[in-house]
Motif scaffolding. Structure first.
Motif, short mmCIF file in Angstrom:
data_model
loop_
_atom_site.label_atom_id
_atom_site.label_comp_id
_atom_site.label_asym_id
_atom_site.label_seq_id
_atom_site.Cartn_x
_atom_site.Cartn_y
_atom_site.Cartn_z
N UNK A 1 0.82 -1.21 0.00
CA UNK A 1 0.00 0.00 0.00
C UNK A 1 0.85 1.26 0.00
N UNK A 2 1.88 1.32 0.83
CA UNK A 2 2.75 2.49 0.84
C UNK A 2 3.75 2.44 -0.32
N UNK A 3 4.47 1.34 -0.47
CA UNK A 3 5.32 1.07 -1.64
C UNK A 3 6.22 2.24 -2.05
N UNK A 4 6.89 2.84 -1.10
CA UNK A 4 7.76 3.97 -1.44
C UNK A 4 8.83 4.10 -0.38
N UNK A 5 10.07 4.37 -0.81
CA UNK A 5 11.18 4.49 0.14
C UNK A 5 11.05 5.70 1.05
N UNK A 6 10.17 6.65 0.71
CA UNK A 6 9.99 7.79 1.61
C UNK A 6 9.32 7.38 2.91
N UNK A 7 8.77 6.18 2.95
CA UNK A 7 8.16 5.68 4.18
C UNK A 7 9.12 4.80 4.97
N UNK A 8 10.41 4.89 4.64
CA UNK A 8 11.45 4.19 5.40
C UNK A 8 12.37 5.20 6.07
N UNK A 9 13.03 4.75 7.12
CA UNK A 9 14.05 5.56 7.76
C UNK A 9 15.26 5.67 6.82
N UNK A 10 16.23 6.54 7.14
CA UNK A 10 17.39 6.71 6.24
C UNK A 10 18.14 5.43 5.91
N UNK A 11 18.04 4.40 6.77
CA UNK A 11 18.74 3.15 6.46
C UNK A 11 18.04 2.34 5.37
N UNK A 12 16.85 2.79 4.96
CA UNK A 12 16.06 2.13 3.91
C UNK A 12 15.63 0.71 4.29
N UNK A 13 15.67 0.41 5.58
CA UNK A 13 15.31 -0.92 6.06
C UNK A 13 14.14 -0.88 7.04
N UNK A 14 14.13 0.11 7.93
CA UNK A 14 13.10 0.22 8.95
C UNK A 14 12.02 1.21 8.52
N UNK A 15 10.74 0.88 8.75
CA UNK A 15 9.67 1.83 8.43
C UNK A 15 9.84 3.14 9.22
N UNK A 16 9.51 4.25 8.59
CA UNK A 16 9.61 5.55 9.24
C UNK A 16 8.51 5.69 10.28
N UNK A 17 8.61 6.75 11.09
CA UNK A 17 7.58 7.02 12.08
C UNK A 17 6.24 7.28 11.39
N UNK A 18 6.28 7.91 10.22
CA UNK A 18 5.06 8.16 9.46
C UNK A 18 4.40 6.84 9.06
N UNK A 19 5.21 5.87 8.65
CA UNK A 19 4.67 4.56 8.28
C UNK A 19 4.07 3.86 9.50
N UNK A 20 4.76 3.94 10.64
CA UNK A 20 4.25 3.32 11.86
C UNK A 20 2.93 3.97 12.26
N UNK A 21 2.85 5.30 12.14
CA UNK A 21 1.60 6.01 12.47
C UNK A 21 0.48 5.59 11.52
#
Length: 263
Positions: A182-202
């Motif tokens: 559904x999100x399918x975009x690296x902007x929803x990952x943290x800078x390491x490109x491995x962990x979901x960002x806080x926005x994704x968690x929210x």
């Protein structure tokens, strides 16, 4: 025009009530979602013996928990485990001991189902009313290689699928699919490109809350939002009389809100 695919999620057979105790065990994704529930004033117990990544370690944690609430979230991160060569025991934490003391293995689907079945049976014995929500962490494991990471997730997905068929108290929440499909975009990952960002968690929290919170719990979260914002306000002068009065009023509002829901 719609530029994303929406993940359809089955309605759960139960709802979470306001201020209901919750237990979260699993990968660091469980840490993030558990912390999010805690911010909404739910009494949470998150990884009481440390972050656990595989089904065996999740089972070991549940064996050690003293009390089991009605609702338990279990997040699987990987099917990789480490065995101590000396004893053959699967360890939950290597405790920074030399790597040559351990053997890394991959649990099969059947082995994952077995450990998770033991975990569910353990929970049911401790609380006959328990409801277990299973998730697979969307965190990517670069050390396995990305193909290896996907294979590991596939094993977990199949194991969880089997578990849901075996136990009526177990349901699946598609956190993995929400991030990857559904999100399918690296902007929803943290800078390491491995962990979901806080926005994704929210975002995942919002989808989860939409389905799993009762009407009363949703109303509580709505009423709590302005109070939480007031308590989190960062003043220019934290010692000023105006701010101290503002803070006292926010704490009083919090007290009154909790009194409406605590029996």
């Amino acid at each position: 025009m719609d530029f994303r695919t929406i993940v359809n999620i089955e309605m759960p057979s139960f709802l979470i009530e306001p201020l209901e105790p919750l237990l979260f065990v699993g990968s660091c994704f469980a840490d993030g979602i558990g912390r999010r529930f805690g911010e909404e004033h739910f009494p949470v117990n998150v990884n009481p013996f440390g972050t656990m990544y595989n089904p065996a370690s999740v089972f070991h944690t549940l064996q050690r928990c003293e009390s089991i609430p009605r609702v338990v979230f279990l997040t699987m991160g990987t099917n990789h485990v480490y065995r101590l060569k000396e004893s053959g025991e699967i360890v939950d934490n290597c405790r920074k001991r030399p790597q040559n003391l351990f053997l890394e293995e991959e649990l099969s689907i059947a082995e994952c189902v077995d450990f998770l079945s033991q975990a569910v049976v353990c929970l049911m014995k401790r609380n006959a009313e328990v409801r277990v929500v299973m998730t697979v962490s969307p965190i990517r494991y670069a050390k396995y290689g990305f193909h290896g990471s996907q294979l590991s997730k596939a094993v977990l997905q199949l194991a969880v699928h089997e578990l849901c068929k075996l136990y009526g108290c177990v349901s699946y929440f598609p956190a993995y699919e929400l991030v990857l499909d559904e999100l399918r975009d690296y902007r929803f990952y943290q800078p390491d490109m491995l962990h979901p960002s806080q926005q994704a968690v929210d975002f995942i929290w919002e989808r989860l809350a939409e389905l799993y919170l009762s009407p009363a719990a949703k109303q509580f979260v709505k009423d709590w939002k302005p109070i939480k914002a007031a308590l989190g306000h960062q003043p220019f002068d934290p010692e000023s009389e105006d701010y101290l009065q503002f803070l006292a009023q926010a704490k009083e509002n919090e007290k009154q809100l909790l009194a409406r829901y605590i029996i």
